[in-house]
Every structure is written in structure tokens, then in C-alpha cells.
Design a protein around this motif. Sequence first.
Motif, PDB file in Angstrom:
ATOM      1  N   TYR A   1       1.321  -0.307   3.522  1.00  0.00           N
ATOM      2  CA  TYR A   1       1.854   0.324   4.552  1.00  0.00           C
ATOM      3  C   TYR A   1       2.760  -0.395   5.392  1.00  0.00           C
ATOM      4  O   TYR A   1       2.364  -1.648   5.596  1.00  0.00           O
ATOM      5  CB  TYR A   1       0.577   0.906   5.392  1.00  0.00           C
ATOM      6  N   THR A   2       3.970   0.244   5.794  1.00  0.00           N
ATOM      7  CA  THR A   2       4.768  -0.525   6.569  1.00  0.00           C
ATOM      8  C   THR A   2       4.861  -0.325   7.933  1.00  0.00           C
ATOM      9  O   THR A   2       5.600  -0.971   9.043  1.00  0.00           O
ATOM     10  CB  THR A   2       6.222  -0.286   5.860  1.00  0.00           C
ATOM     11  N   GLU A   3       4.316   0.883   8.705  1.00  0.00           N
ATOM     12  CA  GLU A   3       4.213   1.420   9.811  1.00  0.00           C
ATOM     13  C   GLU A   3       2.902   1.486  10.648  1.00  0.00           C
ATOM     14  O   GLU A   3       2.076   1.477   9.883  1.00  0.00           O
ATOM     15  CB  GLU A   3       4.944   2.697   9.926  1.00  0.00           C
ATOM     16  N   ILE A   4       2.833   0.956  11.750  1.00  0.00           N
ATOM     17  CA  ILE A   4       1.437   1.088  12.380  1.00  0.00           C
ATOM     18  C   ILE A   4       0.924   2.365  12.415  1.00  0.00           C
ATOM     19  O   ILE A   4      -0.308   2.653  12.259  1.00  0.00           O
ATOM     20  CB  ILE A   4       1.708   0.302  13.908  1.00  0.00           C
ATOM     21  N   THR A   5       1.718   3.498  12.369  1.00  0.00           N
ATOM     22  CA  THR A   5       1.494   4.768  12.217  1.00  0.00           C
ATOM     23  C   THR A   5       0.517   5.058  10.904  1.00  0.00           C
ATOM     24  O   THR A   5      -0.506   5.790  11.188  1.00  0.00           O
ATOM     25  CB  THR A   5       2.282   5.996  12.264  1.00  0.00           C
ATOM     26  N   ASP A   6       0.921   4.286   9.826  1.00  0.00           N
ATOM     27  CA  ASP A   6       0.101   4.391   8.478  1.00  0.00           C
ATOM     28  C   ASP A   6      -1.168   4.109   8.518  1.00  0.00           C
ATOM     29  O   ASP A   6      -2.009   4.683   8.077  1.00  0.00           O
ATOM     30  CB  ASP A   6       1.169   3.596   7.667  1.00  0.00           C
ATOM     31  N   VAL A   7      -1.540   3.049   9.399  1.00  0.00           N
ATOM     32  CA  VAL A   7      -2.761   2.648   9.264  1.00  0.00           C
ATOM     33  C   VAL A   7      -3.832   3.451  10.328  1.00  0.00           C
ATOM     34  O   VAL A   7      -5.186   3.273  10.152  1.00  0.00           O
ATOM     35  CB  VAL A   7      -3.096   1.257  10.037  1.00  0.00           C
ATOM     36  N   LEU A   8      -3.108   4.249  10.771  1.00  0.00           N
ATOM     37  CA  LEU A   8      -4.129   5.168  11.594  1.00  0.00           C
ATOM     38  C   LEU A   8      -5.031   6.353  11.066  1.00  0.00           C
ATOM     39  O   LEU A   8      -5.741   6.669  11.485  1.00  0.00           O
ATOM     40  CB  LEU A   8      -3.233   6.006  13.008  1.00  0.00           C
TER      41      LEU A   8
ATOM     42  N   GLN B   1      -9.300  -3.255   2.572  1.00  0.00           N
ATOM     43  CA  GLN B   1     -10.023  -2.413   1.783  1.00  0.00           C
ATOM     44  C   GLN B   1      -9.924  -0.838   2.098  1.00  0.00           C
ATOM     45  O   GLN B   1      -9.802  -0.016   1.176  1.00  0.00           O
ATOM     46  CB  GLN B   1     -11.562  -2.780   1.808  1.00  0.00           C
ATOM     47  N   ASN B   2      -9.956  -0.642   3.479  1.00  0.00           N
ATOM     48  CA  ASN B   2      -9.923   0.705   3.956  1.00  0.00           C
ATOM     49  C   ASN B   2      -8.471   1.115   3.512  1.00  0.00           C
ATOM     50  O   ASN B   2      -8.449   2.513   3.168  1.00  0.00           O
ATOM     51  CB  ASN B   2      -9.778   0.848   5.512  1.00  0.00           C
ATOM     52  N   LEU B   3      -7.466   0.347   3.645  1.00  0.00           N
ATOM     53  CA  LEU B   3      -6.257   0.976   3.529  1.00  0.00           C
ATOM     54  C   LEU B   3      -5.928   1.268   1.845  1.00  0.00           C
ATOM     55  O   LEU B   3      -5.376   1.844   1.534  1.00  0.00           O
ATOM     56  CB  LEU B   3      -5.028  -0.100   3.999  1.00  0.00           C
ATOM     57  N   ASN B   4      -6.400   0.379   1.365  1.00  0.00           N
ATOM     58  CA  ASN B   4      -6.328   0.509  -0.046  1.00  0.00           C
ATOM     59  C   ASN B   4      -6.871   1.838  -0.635  1.00  0.00           C
ATOM     60  O   ASN B   4      -6.376   2.442  -1.765  1.00  0.00           O
ATOM     61  CB  ASN B   4      -6.918  -0.713  -0.969  1.00  0.00           C
ATOM     62  N   GLN B   5      -7.987   2.101   0.115  1.00  0.00           N
ATOM     63  CA  GLN B   5      -8.618   3.313  -0.173  1.00  0.00           C
ATOM     64  C   GLN B   5      -7.618   4.574  -0.240  1.00  0.00           C
ATOM     65  O   GLN B   5      -7.589   5.571  -0.993  1.00  0.00           O
ATOM     66  CB  GLN B   5      -9.869   3.767   0.732  1.00  0.00           C
TER      67      GLN B   5
ATOM     68  N   ASP C   1      -6.190   8.749 -13.153  1.00  0.00           N
ATOM     69  CA  ASP C   1      -7.272   8.064 -13.588  1.00  0.00           C
ATOM     70  C   ASP C   1      -7.229   6.686 -12.843  1.00  0.00           C
ATOM     71  O   ASP C   1      -8.102   5.773 -13.238  1.00  0.00           O
ATOM     72  CB  ASP C   1      -7.280   7.715 -15.042  1.00  0.00           C
ATOM     73  N   ALA C   2      -6.562   6.342 -11.888  1.00  0.00           N
ATOM     74  CA  ALA C   2      -6.472   5.389 -11.189  1.00  0.00           C
ATOM     75  C   ALA C   2      -7.841   5.211 -10.296  1.00  0.00           C
ATOM     76  O   ALA C   2      -8.144   6.047  -9.736  1.00  0.00           O
ATOM     77  CB  ALA C   2      -5.224   4.953 -10.149  1.00  0.00           C
ATOM     78  N   ASP C   3      -8.502   3.903 -10.232  1.00  0.00           N
ATOM     79  CA  ASP C   3      -9.509   3.721  -9.351  1.00  0.00           C
ATOM     80  C   ASP C   3      -9.041   2.276  -8.484  1.00  0.00           C
ATOM     81  O   ASP C   3      -8.147   1.851  -8.547  1.00  0.00           O
ATOM     82  CB  ASP C   3     -10.726   3.222 -10.392  1.00  0.00           C
ATOM     83  N   MET C   4     -10.164   1.783  -7.884  1.00  0.00           N
ATOM     84  CA  MET C   4     -10.098   0.832  -7.155  1.00  0.00           C
ATOM     85  C   MET C   4      -9.515  -0.448  -7.838  1.00  0.00           C
ATOM     86  O   MET C   4      -8.729  -1.250  -7.205  1.00  0.00           O
ATOM     87  CB  MET C   4     -11.220   0.584  -5.997  1.00  0.00           C
ATOM     88  N   GLU C   5     -10.064  -0.682  -8.828  1.00  0.00           N
ATOM     89  CA  GLU C   5      -9.607  -1.793  -9.725  1.00  0.00           C
ATOM     90  C   GLU C   5      -8.063  -1.817 -10.060  1.00  0.00           C
ATOM     91  O   GLU C   5      -7.547  -2.882  -9.895  1.00  0.00           O
ATOM     92  CB  GLU C   5     -10.541  -1.763 -10.963  1.00  0.00           C
ATOM     93  N   TYR C   6      -7.795  -0.525 -10.442  1.00  0.00           N
ATOM     94  CA  TYR C   6      -6.359  -0.403 -10.792  1.00  0.00           C
ATOM     95  C   TYR C   6      -5.445  -0.750  -9.432  1.00  0.00           C
ATOM     96  O   TYR C   6      -4.423  -1.552  -9.374  1.00  0.00           O
ATOM     97  CB  TYR C   6      -5.951   0.859 -11.168  1.00  0.00           C
ATOM     98  N   VAL C   7      -5.875  -0.267  -8.275  1.00  0.00           N
ATOM     99  CA  VAL C   7      -5.326  -0.548  -7.094  1.00  0.00           C
ATOM    100  C   VAL C   7      -5.117  -2.128  -6.643  1.00  0.00           C
ATOM    101  O   VAL C   7      -4.047  -2.425  -6.322  1.00  0.00           O
ATOM    102  CB  VAL C   7      -5.882   0.329  -5.903  1.00  0.00           C
ATOM    103  N   GLU C   8      -6.367  -2.622  -6.760  1.00  0.00           N
ATOM    104  CA  GLU C   8      -6.301  -4.255  -6.722  1.00  0.00           C
ATOM    105  C   GLU C   8      -5.240  -4.744  -7.478  1.00  0.00           C
ATOM    106  O   GLU C   8      -4.723  -5.730  -7.036  1.00  0.00           O
ATOM    107  CB  GLU C   8      -7.804  -4.562  -6.339  1.00  0.00           C
TER     108      GLU C   8
END
Length: 460
Positions: free
Chosen positions: A141-148, A208-212, A225-232
Motif C-alpha cells: 500500500y502506497t496511500e494512507i487511505t489504503d490502510v483504512l 499482518q493486517n495489511l498482508n491479509q 491458491d495464494a495463501d499467507m505463506e505465498y504473500v509473505e
Amino acid sequence: SAFSIQTDHAETLYFDILKDMSVLDPAVGSGAFLLAVQEVLLDTYLSCIEHFQSIEPFERTGRVQNELEEIEANGSPTLFAKHEIILNNLYGVDIDQGAVEICKLRLWLSMVADIENDPADVEPLPNIEFNIRQGNSLVGYTEITDVLSTDPEGNTELGNFGGGMSDRVRDNFEEIIEAVEKHKNAVDSSDATDWRNVAELRINEYRQNLNQDILEDFHDAGIEDADMEYVEEVSPFHWVLEFANVYSKGGFDVLIGNPPWEVLSPDREDYFTKHDELFRTRMPENKDQKQEELLEDEEVAQGWEDYQERMEKRAKYFNNTLEYDLQSPKVAGRKVANENELSALFFERVFQLARDESYVSQILPSSVWNGASCKDLRLHLLDETRLDYLSVFVNKSTFEAVDDRFKFGVTVFKNSGSTDNLLGTYQRGNVEILHDVDEHSVTVPREVLREYSPESATFP
């Protein structure tokens, strides 16, 4: 008097601009560009400090006097200025942790060169763990609005950093900023370590929240088939979180760099070098033979399949995500396929990372200036930014690992407004002209660029 006017200018330049300025290289590598920025800024810092030293003590303002006393206590003006630049002005990100460590080391070594008499007199090297960071610049995320989206109160109206945030989100960011600032300003090394750990813990919790949310983006892009392991493994970099202290001041002022020129596709050199250190340097037929040998090992063969699949997933993400919408233009009524060129993806990312007032300078391969798939990037450059300079070079040994005939362009633009005229130049190899580019350039009106290639918007 002229001297007092000069003093006012020097104070404004030094305290309000120089000490507050943030320069980012989003593909920092081992830091060559940040070291070059340091040299440029150092000259300006030292000119201001010399001017302050020439003012009679009774005529100095409080902040000038305090600064000169601090310089006096910390060795030479050069050492002090380098410390300030490294700590406050320079920022970089790279996907390769090894490059990040080398970059930090090179910045520290640039200071060590100025430690003259008694090294014990010198304050500790700057704490730059939160200036040079590891992560994937193209995902996150590049924008503050993204994290909201992680804000349960659903506040999305945001004039600037802070306004419109829920108290919970604001408190989280303020806690991160506090820990980062305390780490950066810590004099004692155990304090620095303690605050670094606190900051990393706070950043990690939010990450962790944002990666979700990123996981959902992958699913939306068709990577079911992407899971959290793939994201990390992709290692998303959430700019607004990792550089919360910069974003709290409005974002980066200057973006520079030379992003990778490769295409995002399975690269056997990238994979097989992990199993054979010499693989990159072998002749093509020798590579084929070595690859066959290595693939006889079941584990290596399975790894190669997994690696290819991972790369295809990443390409699919960039093809389908809404984050990048300048990569697949229409030319003559037909959609041109996204080439997944990293330089083109980085170029679009830079538009997102720069604020309206930011200045950007990038070195980009010729495909960005005349490739069909980069049409929308070029139009964005003309219509949504003020393009000031474009210098195109035929390589001629500037980059030794690249063919002599290869062309690349150096561009400078402000990330808002639109382009009426730009200064352009075309050179065979002589990059020295960049020291005085105005002298060697011609004015190119926007219409000339647009009429040169109305359909595909290529630049000459």
C-alpha cells in the motif's frame, strides 16, 4: 543589507528545506544513487554552514548558534553534515536483503572516511534501520487511505496524514513514528536496539493486517491458491507503514533511480545460480548442459518447477490487478498485452509514490520511450506531469554489461501539471552532458512529440 538577506535565505534553505528533505530510491540496490545524492546535498549543507560560521556571534539567531555548537561538539562540519543527510534525507528499498545490508554499510563507510583524529570523539554512526528497508516495492500500500480498510470505523475521508483517521489507526501510526524517531535519535546503542525492536514489533503487527488485504487482492487477480505463506514470500512493502515518519510530513520530496530492466518471467540464471555459483558466467551451450545435469537432482527439478509457477503467478498479478492500469494500452483499437517489464512497472509505481510537489528522475530503457506496451505511461507523463527533461543516450559503454547499441533515457519531471515544452537531447554515449543539460538540449514542444507518432505515442 545584502548579507542579512543572504543569511535569511541560507537559514530557510538549511533548516526548512535541507534538513527536512526526503529522497527515495525505490530500487536502491547497493546504494550508488543515494551516495551520489549525499555528495550533492553535502555541498549545499557545507555552503550554508560556512555562511553561518561567517556571521558575527552576536548577530546569529538562536537556531544557527545551537547548530554551530552541535557541529563543534561532533567533529568536523563534513562529518556532521553527512550524519544529518544519512539520517534525515536518504531512503531506499530493495527486495534483496543482501543489497540492503551493503547499502547501509556503504553509507556508514562514507562517514568513516571523515573520522580523522580520535575516533572516540565521534558520535555513533547513524541509526538507519528505518531508512533503508527490505521489501517488494511493487506490491503493497502506497496511500494512507489504503490502510483504512483495516479500520473498523470505515473512515476513508482523509485530507492528510491524520485527518479523518479513527483514533485507533492514528494511535497505531503515532506509536510507530515515536519508536522510529527514538531509534534514529538514540545515542546509546542499547537504547537504539530497544527502540528498533519496539518499532519493528509495531510495524509487524500492522503489516499482518495489511498482508491479509493483499491476499484478497491476489485472489481478485485470479491467483486463487495464494495463501499467507505465498504473500509473505512476495514480501509486500507497505510504504505508508514502513516510512510512517516520512508520510506524516506529506511523503517523499524527490524520487530517483535506475529500476531493473528485466522482464518478470522465469529466469534460469536467477534460479540455477543458487545451485551453481558460476552459472551466470557460463557460455550458452555450457549453461544448457549444466542445467540438464542439475535437473537430474529431484529436489532441484521440483524447485525449478515451483519457481516457474511462482513467477507465472506474479506476472498474473500484475496483469490483472487494479493497482497498475497503465501497462496494457490500446494501439490502433487493439489492446497491447502487458509485457511485465519491471522498468515499466516501477515507472508507474513512481507516479503513485510521488506526491504532487515531488520531483522525479529515472533512468529507463528504450522500451519505455518507444515500446507499444508503454504508450499509456508516456501519455501519463505528458498529460499528468510536467516533463522537464528527457535525454536519450546510445549506451556506448556507459553500462558495461549492456550492448553498445542499446538506448536508454534519463528523465526529470514534476509529478503534477502537464507538459507544454521539454528540453530534449540525443547523444551517443556522452553522459557528461548531464552536468549541464540545458546547454546541450533543444526545446521540444509537446505537439511535436504527439505528432511524431499519433497512434502509439512513441518518443523519437
